[in-house]
Design a protein around this motif. Structure first.
Motif, mmCIF file in Angstrom:
data_model
loop_
_atom_site.group_PDB
_atom_site.id
_atom_site.type_symbol
_atom_site.label_atom_id
_atom_site.label_comp_id
_atom_site.label_asym_id
_atom_site.label_seq_id
_atom_site.Cartn_x
_atom_site.Cartn_y
_atom_site.Cartn_z
ATOM 1 N N ILE A 36 0.846 -1.186 0.000
ATOM 2 C CA ILE A 36 0.000 0.000 0.000
ATOM 3 C C ILE A 36 0.885 1.241 0.000
ATOM 4 N N ALA A 37 0.417 2.293 -0.650
ATOM 5 C CA ALA A 37 1.170 3.549 -0.726
ATOM 6 C C ALA A 37 0.507 4.604 0.150
ATOM 7 N N MET A 38 1.338 5.405 0.802
ATOM 8 C CA MET A 38 0.836 6.502 1.620
ATOM 9 C C MET A 38 1.552 7.789 1.232
ATOM 10 N N ASP A 39 0.813 8.876 1.294
ATOM 11 C CA ASP A 39 1.373 10.190 0.970
ATOM 12 C C ASP A 39 2.180 10.667 2.174
ATOM 13 N N ALA A 40 3.460 10.325 2.186
ATOM 14 C CA ALA A 40 4.313 10.602 3.345
ATOM 15 C C ALA A 40 5.763 10.596 2.903
ATOM 16 N N THR A 41 6.625 11.083 3.774
ATOM 17 C CA THR A 41 8.061 10.940 3.581
ATOM 18 C C THR A 41 8.506 9.649 4.270
ATOM 19 N N HIS A 42 9.823 9.405 4.284
ATOM 20 C CA HIS A 42 10.338 8.131 4.781
ATOM 21 C C HIS A 42 9.876 7.818 6.204
ATOM 22 N N ASN A 43 9.874 8.808 7.093
ATOM 23 C CA ASN A 43 9.407 8.591 8.466
ATOM 24 C C ASN A 43 7.884 8.713 8.491
ATOM 25 N N VAL A 44 7.233 7.706 7.956
ATOM 26 C CA VAL A 44 5.779 7.737 7.800
ATOM 27 C C VAL A 44 5.083 7.958 9.137
ATOM 28 N N GLN A 45 5.634 7.393 10.196
ATOM 29 C CA GLN A 45 5.023 7.519 11.516
ATOM 30 C C GLN A 45 4.982 8.965 12.007
ATOM 31 N N GLU A 46 5.775 9.824 11.386
ATOM 32 C CA GLU A 46 5.791 11.230 11.781
ATOM 33 C C GLU A 46 5.057 12.125 10.787
ATOM 34 N N THR A 47 5.015 11.738 9.521
ATOM 35 C CA THR A 47 4.401 12.603 8.503
ATOM 36 C C THR A 47 3.019 12.134 8.054
ATOM 37 N N ALA A 48 2.641 10.912 8.374
ATOM 38 C CA ALA A 48 1.277 10.434 8.110
ATOM 39 C C ALA A 48 0.847 9.510 9.250
ATOM 40 N N PRO A 49 0.919 9.979 10.491
ATOM 41 C CA PRO A 49 0.672 9.096 11.635
ATOM 42 C C PRO A 49 -0.747 8.551 11.701
ATOM 43 N N ALA A 50 -1.738 9.365 11.344
ATOM 44 C CA ALA A 50 -3.123 8.896 11.440
ATOM 45 C C ALA A 50 -3.398 7.790 10.423
ATOM 46 N N GLU A 51 -2.927 7.981 9.189
ATOM 47 C CA GLU A 51 -3.161 6.969 8.149
ATOM 48 C C GLU A 51 -2.419 5.672 8.486
ATOM 49 N N LEU A 52 -1.192 5.810 8.977
ATOM 50 C CA LEU A 52 -0.440 4.610 9.349
ATOM 51 C C LEU A 52 -1.105 3.915 10.530
ATOM 52 N N ALA A 53 -1.572 4.692 11.506
ATOM 53 C CA ALA A 53 -2.252 4.110 12.661
ATOM 54 C C ALA A 53 -3.493 3.337 12.236
ATOM 55 N N ASP A 54 -4.246 3.870 11.294
ATOM 56 C CA ASP A 54 -5.435 3.175 10.802
ATOM 57 C C ASP A 54 -5.068 1.812 10.223
ATOM 58 N N ALA A 55 -3.985 1.769 9.447
ATOM 59 C CA ALA A 55 -3.563 0.510 8.828
ATOM 60 C C ALA A 55 -3.095 -0.489 9.883
ATOM 61 N N ILE A 56 -2.386 -0.001 10.890
ATOM 62 C CA ILE A 56 -1.916 -0.884 11.967
ATOM 63 C C ILE A 56 -3.093 -1.398 12.784
ATOM 64 N N ARG A 57 -4.004 -0.487 13.119
ATOM 65 C CA ARG A 57 -5.172 -0.884 13.931
ATOM 66 C C ARG A 57 -6.041 -1.886 13.183
ATOM 67 N N GLU A 58 -6.132 -1.746 11.874
ATOM 68 C CA GLU A 58 -6.894 -2.715 11.069
ATOM 69 C C GLU A 58 -6.317 -4.113 11.229
#
Length: 307
Positions: free
Chosen positions: A278-300
């Motif tokens: 899956i692709a996310m609109d973020a820089t390399h440190n996704v956890q810092e630049t797209a934390p909500a989207e990454l959290a959704d994927a992890i929580r899923e």
């Protein structure tokens, strides 16, 4: 500087939670003594046994996941990789994924009671794959964030080289914040102060130094003109072997403005055909630049594996 002397590593969380409109979980610092005298350290968020474990990238520490963890709202274990944060440095400077994985497995044995949704970003992703391959009993889902075994991230951009070429110790955190901001790192001054505070420590002589070993190794390498390296390489020829041995479902998160290009993602899908990319609109440190989207994927992943 803006960080008061009474500030501790958890002082930022209530404000972050309030800004996000969520409840701040309880958080404690865990320390595990290893057989060789080293220690592994981690942050445990929330009550109950963790169902999610997070591994950060090179040069970071467990606090890089703070905002993502606040979004997740599940019990979470965020581990400081060996050589980072409050975990011990290695005297042999061996920070290869399989070496790091042995320490992570020991930590999971000590701090978890069920197979984990194991999430690793960059070097943490390669380490997570090595853990899942060697200890399938510890991992129910594997998520790798913006890294593949075919990418060598050791030769960073010129500005990163300049940042790490020295010095490695400073008179104050303010001095380091100024240096970081002058080179374009960080966002606001308050954000940069937080990052510097959580990734540095005060030496007995009062000087400020980086917590992670990589900055010190990089400065030595640069001083010796060693291949323009800014950190030990995280390229791993064994990474594809580890992924092939993983029994758990695999998800690769590709940051659109990160290290894993679209062709890299396609190669990953060819080599690991059962994996989801899956692709996310973020820089390399996704956890810092797209934390909500990454959290959704992890929580899923956590929700579907605990039903």
């Amino acid at each position: 500087m803006g960080v008061a002397t009474e500030t501790n590593e958890f002082s930022y969380l209530p404000h972050q939670a309030e800004a996000l409109g969520v409840t701040a979980p309880s958080v404690t610092r865990l320390t595990l003594a290893l057989a060789d005298g080293r220690v592994i350290s981690a942050l445990k968020f929330g009550e109950g046994s963790p169902v999610i474990t997070l591994l950060h990238g090179a040069g970071l520490n467990a606090h890089t996941w703070d905002t993502t963890t606040l979004h997740i709202q599940h019990p979470v274990l965020a581990i400081d990789l060996t050589g980072h944060g409050d975990s011990s440095w290695r005297t042999d400077a061996d920070y290869s994924a399989r070496t790091l994985a042995a320490d992570i497995a020991a930590a999971l044995d000590a701090w978890t009671t069920q197979p984990q949704v194991l999430v690793g970003q960059s070097l943490g992703g390669l380490t997570a794959a090595a853990v899942a391959a060697a200890r399938p009993d510890l991992v129910r889902e594997l998520m790798i964030v913006d890294i593949t075994p075919g990418i060598d991230t050791s030769a960073g951009p010129t500005v990163l080289r300049k940042f790490y070429e020295g010095p490695t110790d400073f008179a104050s955190r303010d001095e380091l914040v100024d240096r970081a901001m002058s080179l374009g790192f960080g966002g606001t001054r308050a954000e940069t102060e937080r990052g510097v505070f959580l990734n540095t420590r005060v030496r007995p002589d009062g000087r400020i130094e980086w917590k992670h070993h990589f900055a010190h190794l990089a400065a030595q390498a640069i001083a010796a003109s060693a291949d323009d390296a800014v950190s030990p390489a995280v390229l791993t020829p064994t990474g594809w072997e580890d992924l092939a041995a993983v029994q758990a479902p695999i998800t690769l998160v590709r940051a659109i403005a990160g290290f894993v290009t679209a062709p890299d993602g396609e190669e990953f899908a060819r080599r690991v055909p059962a994996a989801r990319v899956i692709a996310m609109d973020a820089t390399h440190n996704v956890q810092e630049t797209a934390p909500a989207e990454l959290a959704d994927a992890i929580r899923e992943l956590a929700d579907r594996t605990t039903l």
